[in-house]
Design an enzyme around this catalytic site. Structure first.
Site, PDB file in Angstrom:
ATOM      1  N   HIS A 283     -26.988 -30.660 -15.693  1.00  0.00           N
ATOM      2  CA  HIS A 283     -28.863 -30.618 -15.823  1.00  0.00           C
ATOM      3  C   HIS A 283     -29.515 -30.715 -14.761  1.00  0.00           C
ATOM      4  O   HIS A 283     -30.654 -30.730 -14.755  1.00  0.00           O
ATOM      5  CB  HIS A 283     -29.436 -30.925 -17.317  1.00  0.00           C
ATOM      6  CG  HIS A 283     -28.670 -30.831 -18.250  1.00  0.00           C
ATOM      7  ND1 HIS A 283     -29.106 -29.898 -18.960  1.00  0.00           N
ATOM      8  CD2 HIS A 283     -28.042 -31.566 -19.162  1.00  0.00           C
ATOM      9  CE1 HIS A 283     -28.128 -29.458 -20.394  1.00  0.00           C
ATOM     10  NE2 HIS A 283     -27.261 -30.384 -20.633  1.00  0.00           N
TER      11      HIS A 283
ATOM     12  N   ASP B 194     -24.948 -27.119 -11.458  1.00  0.00           N
ATOM     13  CA  ASP B 194     -24.134 -26.142 -13.199  1.00  0.00           C
ATOM     14  C   ASP B 194     -23.970 -24.718 -12.448  1.00  0.00           C
ATOM     15  O   ASP B 194     -23.270 -24.008 -13.155  1.00  0.00           O
ATOM     16  CB  ASP B 194     -25.824 -25.550 -14.134  1.00  0.00           C
ATOM     17  CG  ASP B 194     -26.764 -26.464 -15.331  1.00  0.00           C
ATOM     18  OD1 ASP B 194     -25.138 -27.977 -15.119  1.00  0.00           O
ATOM     19  OD2 ASP B 194     -27.333 -27.069 -15.287  1.00  0.00           O
TER      20      ASP B 194
ATOM     21  N   GLU C  64     -33.802 -25.144 -12.695  1.00  0.00           N
ATOM     22  CA  GLU C  64     -34.522 -26.077 -13.834  1.00  0.00           C
ATOM     23  C   GLU C  64     -35.844 -25.998 -13.815  1.00  0.00           C
ATOM     24  O   GLU C  64     -36.311 -25.066 -13.135  1.00  0.00           O
ATOM     25  CB  GLU C  64     -34.275 -27.045 -13.495  1.00  0.00           C
ATOM     26  CG  GLU C  64     -32.209 -27.715 -13.426  1.00  0.00           C
ATOM     27  CD  GLU C  64     -32.166 -27.548 -14.559  1.00  0.00           C
ATOM     28  OE1 GLU C  64     -32.410 -27.700 -15.290  1.00  0.00           O
ATOM     29  OE2 GLU C  64     -31.096 -27.369 -13.897  1.00  0.00           O
TER      30      GLU C  64
ATOM     31  N   ASP D 113     -28.291 -20.546 -10.827  1.00  0.00           N
ATOM     32  CA  ASP D 113     -29.188 -21.595 -12.245  1.00  0.00           C
ATOM     33  C   ASP D 113     -30.539 -22.233 -11.963  1.00  0.00           C
ATOM     34  O   ASP D 113     -30.522 -22.493 -10.778  1.00  0.00           O
ATOM     35  CB  ASP D 113     -28.496 -22.617 -12.312  1.00  0.00           C
ATOM     36  CG  ASP D 113     -28.840 -22.972 -13.552  1.00  0.00           C
ATOM     37  OD1 ASP D 113     -28.470 -22.933 -14.816  1.00  0.00           O
ATOM     38  OD2 ASP D 113     -28.834 -24.576 -13.440  1.00  0.00           O
TER      39      ASP D 113
END
Length: 195
Positions: free
Chosen positions: A163, A168, A26, A24
């Site tokens: 998040h 995540d 961001e 994952d």
């Protein structure tokens, strides 16, 4: 790179592997090839057991937009002394190796990583990948939507701390375990293609 063909991109698989890495990221926006990655996390699994963790914030070249700080909690101060993208990509690429990547709406993550690896390291992300969003549509067609938060709520998985990339990854894997069980019951043993 946005809108261009990613010639060496891995294949999207409908599979239920036991050896994989959940990934994952961001980002400071939604456009691969334009917006910057702020955080990369990955958790390696072998025979469905956690076998390693990679996670790093990344120092961007631009300020983090307020919406992203509000969503993720990542501030300019948190990334001020973080390593640059080139260093983090080296570590990530070594960590993920040739593993199948698993993620939720994973095309987003894979495209960002592919474009950044091409831009900064002149190498492609060629790993094939499994999207838990796609699996959830097969296993749970009656859900109102297939967002990770909705899937997590359906399976009773806590989303506290969502998040952030590492959290995540954990949420995604917990949902993958449940989806794998449901789809194995429907279609047969794990590691076989979901028909």
């Amino acid at each position: 790179m946005a809108g261009k063909t990613r010639e060496f991109k891995g294949k999207s698989l409908l599979a239920l592997p036991s050896d994989y890495t959940v990934v994952d990221i961001e980002t400071n926006g939604l456009t691969a090839g334009v917006c910057e990655i702020l955080e990369i996390s990955a958790i390696r699994y072998r025979d469905d057991r956690k076998a390693g963790v990679f996670s790093s914030l990344i120092k961007p070249t631009q300020r983090i937009i307020p919406f992203i700080t509000e969503l993720t909690g990542i501030t300019d101060g948190m990334v001020r002394d973080a390593p640059n993208i080139e260093v983090v990509l080296d570590g990530f690429k070594e960590f993920v190796g040739d593993d199948i990547i698993i993620g939720h709406n994973v095309n987003f993550d894979v495209d960002f990583l592919y474009d950044n690896l091409m831009r900064y390291k002149a190498c492609a992300l060629t790993n094939s990948f499994v999207d838990t969003l796609r699996l959830s549509r097969k296993a749970l067609p009656d859900l109102p939507n297939h967002k990770l938060a909705t899937l997590a709520e359906h399976y009773g998985v806590s989303t506290v701390g969502a998040h952030r990339a590492l959290k995540d990854c954990e949420i995604c894997n917990a949902c993958y375990v449940e989806l794998k069980r449901a789809l194995s019951d429907l279609y047969g043993a794990a590691d076989t293609l979901v028909v």
